[in-house]
Enzyme design. Structure first.
Site, PDB file in Angstrom:
ATOM      1  N   LYS A  46     152.203 -10.804  55.211  1.00 32.47           N
ATOM      2  CA  LYS A  46     152.306 -10.883  53.751  1.00 32.47           C
ATOM      3  C   LYS A  46     150.929 -11.044  53.092  1.00 32.47           C
ATOM      4  CE  LYS A  46     156.951 -11.104  53.681  1.00 32.47           C
ATOM      5  NZ  LYS A  46     157.317 -11.020  55.088  1.00 32.47           N
TER       6      LYS A  46
HETATM    7  C1  LIG Z   1     158.399 -10.349  55.719  1.00 36.30           C
HETATM    8  C2  LIG Z   1     158.302 -10.223  57.215  1.00 36.30           C
HETATM    9  C3  LIG Z   1     158.913  -9.146  57.917  1.00 36.30           C
HETATM   10  C4  LIG Z   1     159.760  -8.107  57.230  1.00 36.30           C
HETATM   11  O1  LIG Z   1     159.017  -7.243  56.423  1.00 36.30           O
HETATM   12  P1  LIG Z   1     159.740  -6.317  55.330  1.00 36.30           P
HETATM   13  O2  LIG Z   1     158.663  -5.695  54.543  1.00 36.30           O
HETATM   14  O3  LIG Z   1     160.587  -7.272  54.524  1.00 36.30           O
HETATM   15  O4  LIG Z   1     160.576  -5.338  56.072  1.00 36.30           O
HETATM   16  C5  LIG Z   1     158.733  -9.074  59.292  1.00 36.30           C
HETATM   17  N1  LIG Z   1     158.019 -10.011  59.949  1.00 36.30           N
HETATM   18  C6  LIG Z   1     157.427 -11.051  59.322  1.00 36.30           C
HETATM   19  C7  LIG Z   1     156.677 -12.059  60.120  1.00 36.30           C
HETATM   20  C8  LIG Z   1     157.537 -11.195  57.931  1.00 36.30           C
HETATM   21  O5  LIG Z   1     156.956 -12.248  57.313  1.00 36.30           O
END
Ligand SMILES: *Cc1c(COP(=O)(O)O)cnc(C)c1O
Length: 497
Positions: free
Chosen positions: A113
């Protein structure tokens, strides 16, 4: 470049408006009116650029109201070496059997993120200026764990913004909770909601649409904004790392320029994998997208059933909590793009989803989708086996989310025989999901998550990321827990920040 709503193609706004407001007034998601191109010559030029410069060029193709200098400045600050542990912002680690792990977790909160939420504050505050908005932007976030901390870290002490994060009291890991409740900054607030993630999410939606609250805030010179992945300002920065990873693979000799790769992504809200799909539409040489889910496999069923999305099913709490989700909001953007911007059809499907919890896409559309996507899922036990096998066999330590991606990629390779080199998105540091990783390696558990960093370090000889190690002994600043019914009252806290 203009942006249009997935639910009404005649609704057009600028990039700055799309980023400042987050979501279209009709509930649709903003998409570029046309996707920019990426030529082989440009890819070649990228070879000699670092991540920051590659990202600035890619962003410039989508954010045409922003100057090249502006975007260079933003990427230099957002992806500064001291925040990402060096100049290699998103390194690719090549393993056996076509696996090329794209590590997206070297940022300050140790999950992918950060790749978007470190730069979003720059894009958002600049967008507000460009549209002449004078009010303070109050970012409200509902989180199942990783988005909340990454958004807090990104917006902490950013002038002209305040940020309030709501997390489910019962739905985040002790590590995620400690990361959020110890957040520094004068403009931040963190609140626990009694209930699960869905309760937190719908409570936050209530604030966004409560007229009295909006008017009260407005009178005090404040407005609401969003940092969730429905905001185009979060998706655009993610396109850059797929392009960058491809360039790194050409440089390392893993592929020749122009040769195709696969992209495999552990998926929840469908934002990360969609960013890869957009890179392909621009010209990145990609053969297949492999969509990996945990036991909440609503997307696996969607791709395998020929296009029926059905959220009416049990919800599982898994060891990969950031993928525990039954409504993947960014799938709406895929339907819009693949259908040639058929916003009427998308609006219709989304209405069916909200009324019945399911929809089926037309056959012609599903044929186009399955030409690009392959999907699979992996439960907690298989993810744990995969963590163990990767460590024992290749001395690579993966977190639980990444393990889901690796396992589904292995299933894909076994089922199809396709040996195309594959970028596998690694979305979190193994130390962030320490408990499950220690267990997968056959270790013993302690009660305190932070203590377990030492256990995992001891078992593997790897050092824990500094921001996680620094949590040990920190005192939480925030301890407010509220019922979802009283969430509107919490907005009074914004005035005090
Ligand atoms: C948010 C997240 C995901 C999923 O990503 P999306 O864009 O929602 O598909 C996968 N792994 C981790 C560690 C995340 O924080």
């Amino acid at each position: 470049m203009d942006y249009i709503s997935t639910r009404n193609a005649s609704l057009r706004v600028s990039a700055a408006q799309a980023i400042a407001t987050g979501i279209a007034p009709d509930g649709g998601l903003y998409c570029p009116a046309a996707l920019p191109a990426l030529s082989a010559a440009e890819l070649e030029r990228f070879m000699n650029l670092d991540y920051k410069s590659r990202a600035a060029v890619i962003l410039g193709k989508f954010l045409t109201e922003f100057s090249a200098e502006e975007l260079q400045d933003f990427t230099q600050q957002a992806y500064a070496d001291e925040k990402f542990g060096g100049a290699d912002t998103a390194p690719v680690v090549s393993l056996k059997d076509g696996k090329h792990i794209l590590e997206l977790w070297h940022g300050p909160t140790c999950a992918f993120k950060d790749m978007a939420l470190q730069i979003l504050p720059y894009l958002l505050t600049a967008s507000l200026k460009k549209i002449g908005e004078q009010r303070t932007a109050c970012i409200l976030v509902a989180t199942s764990g990783d988005t909340g901390k990454a958004a807090l870290e990104g917006f902490s002490d950013v002038p002209g913004t305040k940020i309030m994060v709501y997390y489910p009291a019962e739905g985040v890991s002790p590590m995620q909770k400690l990361q959020m409740t110890t957040q520094q900054g004068k403009n931040v607030q963190v609140i626990a909601i009694r209930g699960n993630f869905d309760d937190a999410q719908s409570a936050v939606k209530r604030i966004f649409t409560d007229k009295a609250t909006i008017d009260k805030l407005n009178a005090e010179g404040m407005m609401f904004s969003s940092a969730n992945s429905i905001n185009w300002g979060r998706l655009a920065p993610q396109i850059a790392y797929y392009v960058s990873a491809y360039c790194d693979m050409v440089k390392s000799g893993a592929v020749k320029l122009g040769e195709k790769v696969n992209i495999c992504v552990p998926t929840g809200n469908f934002g990360n994998i969609l960013a890869g799909y957009i890179a392909k539409q621009m010209g990145l040489p990609v053969h297949k997208f492999i969509c990996a889910s945990n036991s909440n496999n609503v997307l696996t069923d969607f791709f395998r059933s020929g296009g029926t999305y059905d959220r009416n099913r049990p919800f599982y709490t898994t060891t990969s909590p950031s993928m525990d989700i039954l409504v993947s909001s960014n799938l709406e953007r895929l339907l819009f793009l693949v259908s040639g911007q058929d916003s009427g059809m998308v609006a219709n499907l989304m209405q069916q989803l909200s009324e019945t919890g399911k929809y089926t896409v037309p056959e012609s559309l599903s044929a186009k989708i399955t030409a690009d996507f392959w999907a699979g899922c992996c439960d907690d036990a298989k993810a744990a086996q995969t963590i163990r096998a990767l460590w024992d066999g290749e001395h690579y330590l993966a977190d639980t989310h990444t393990a889901v991606g690796v396992r589904v990629y292995e299933d894909y390779r076994a089922e199809t025989g396709d040996k195309t080199p594959t970028i596998i998105a690694s979305t979190a540091s193994p130390f962030k999901f320490c408990r499950a990783v220690v267990e997968a390696l056959g270790g013993t558990l302690e009660n305190d998550d932070v203590t377990q960093l030492d256990v995992l370090s001891g078992m593997t000889g790897l050092a824990a990321p500094a921001p996680l190690a620094a949590l040990a002994g920190k005192q939480p600043r925030f301890d407010l827990t509220v019922d979802k019914e009283s969430i509107l009252g919490t907005t009074d806290l914004l005035s005090a920040l």
